[in-house]
Scaffold this motif. Structure first.
Motif: not given
Length: 279
Positions: A26-27, A47-54, A72-75
């Motif tokens: 989680v980012i 791996v699921v990469v969740r982008i919450r903010q950046a 899996l990049y999930w923005n």
């Protein structure tokens, strides 16, 4: 085996080593973040990469020889974001990356995947709903022969959305028996919506396979008429078509439970996004 979720609020000092224990990253960063990911030789990870903010995100991935990497990049960010990504895939490694962009924020993403050694494979997929401006530049570069690079991009452009995809497959001199294929499709529901796709093939070798297919257009009126004749409103028909259009991306994972969870999340998010867009 205990699975872990790694939450990052700032750039890690050293590369994150991917293994079967890491289920999710989680980012959630207030400042620009740089993330280096490494998959050791013969390792397996999904791996699921969740982008919450950046506001700005820089990602580097190294898939070592014989590794199997699925990301899996999930923005989920509603704020504008710039993403710069560079992947290196080595001998007999399989690298899969799926980019899910259903968020309302603007996106500018640049992604380069380099197939460094024979036997390297890459599958790059994207599923996008464009309510605002979404711009992507995706390159897959074959530096070695007997490599395979596949790009599949699917997008829905809603009212006020602007979508641009520049996808390039490059086969360098000496990369014999390399395979580079790409498919990009953009579906619009209104003539005023903007979508542009620029597929490119840069081939410096003869003994190769390469292709690209591109489709941009509105939904067939007969299909809409059929769906509405079955009792669906126009908004319901749009949501149903949008969900079906984006669902293929869940196949990036081989885990049935994750596939089901992703499909449910896509359906929920599409319903929210389409309902907001129709107001």
């Amino acid at each position: 085996m205990t699975e872990t979720v790694l939450t990052l609020h700032e750039s890690p000092v050293s590369p994150v080593v991917l293994d079967s224990k890491i289920r999710e990253i989680v980012i959630d960063a207030s400042f620009p973040l740089t993330l280096a990911l490494s998959a050791p030789k013969q390792s397996r990870c999904a791996v699921v990469v969740r982008i919450r903010q950046a506001g700005a995100l820089t990602i580097g991935v190294k898939a070592e020889a014989g590794s199997r990497v699925t990301l899996l990049y999930w923005n989920e960010s509603s704020a504008p974001i710039t993403i710069t990504e560079e992947n290196e895939v080595y001998r007999d490694a399989q690298f899969k990356a799926a980019y899910v962009q259903l968020n309302p924020g603007t996106v500018a993403q640049s992604s380069k995947t380099v197939l460094k050694e024979p036997g390297a494979e890459a599958l790059l997929q994207s599923a996008v709903i464009a309510q605002t401006e979404k711009q992507f530049v995706i390159d897959c570069i074959h530096e070695a022969g007997q490599t395979s690079g596949i790009m599949e991009n699917y997008s829905i452009v809603l009212q006020g959305g602007r979508y641009r995809m520049e996808a390039t497959g490059k086969i360098e001199k000496g990369a014999r028996q390399a395979k580079s294929h790409q498919t990009s499709r953009a579906l619009t529901f209104d003539a005023k919506q903007t979508a542009s796709i620029l597929p490119k093939l840069l081939i410096d070798e003869n003994d190769v396979e390469a292709s690209h297919a591109t489709t941009i257009g509105q939904m067939d009126e007969n299909q809409m008429y059929y769906l509405q004749s079955r009792g669906l409103s126009e908004d319901e028909a749009i949501r149903l078509v949008t969900i079906g259009y984006l669902l293929p991306i869940v196949r990036v994972s081989e885990d049935p439970d994750l596939q089901k969870a992703l499909a449910q999340e896509i359906e929920t998010k599409v319903n929210e996004v389409c309902l907001t867009s129709s107001k």
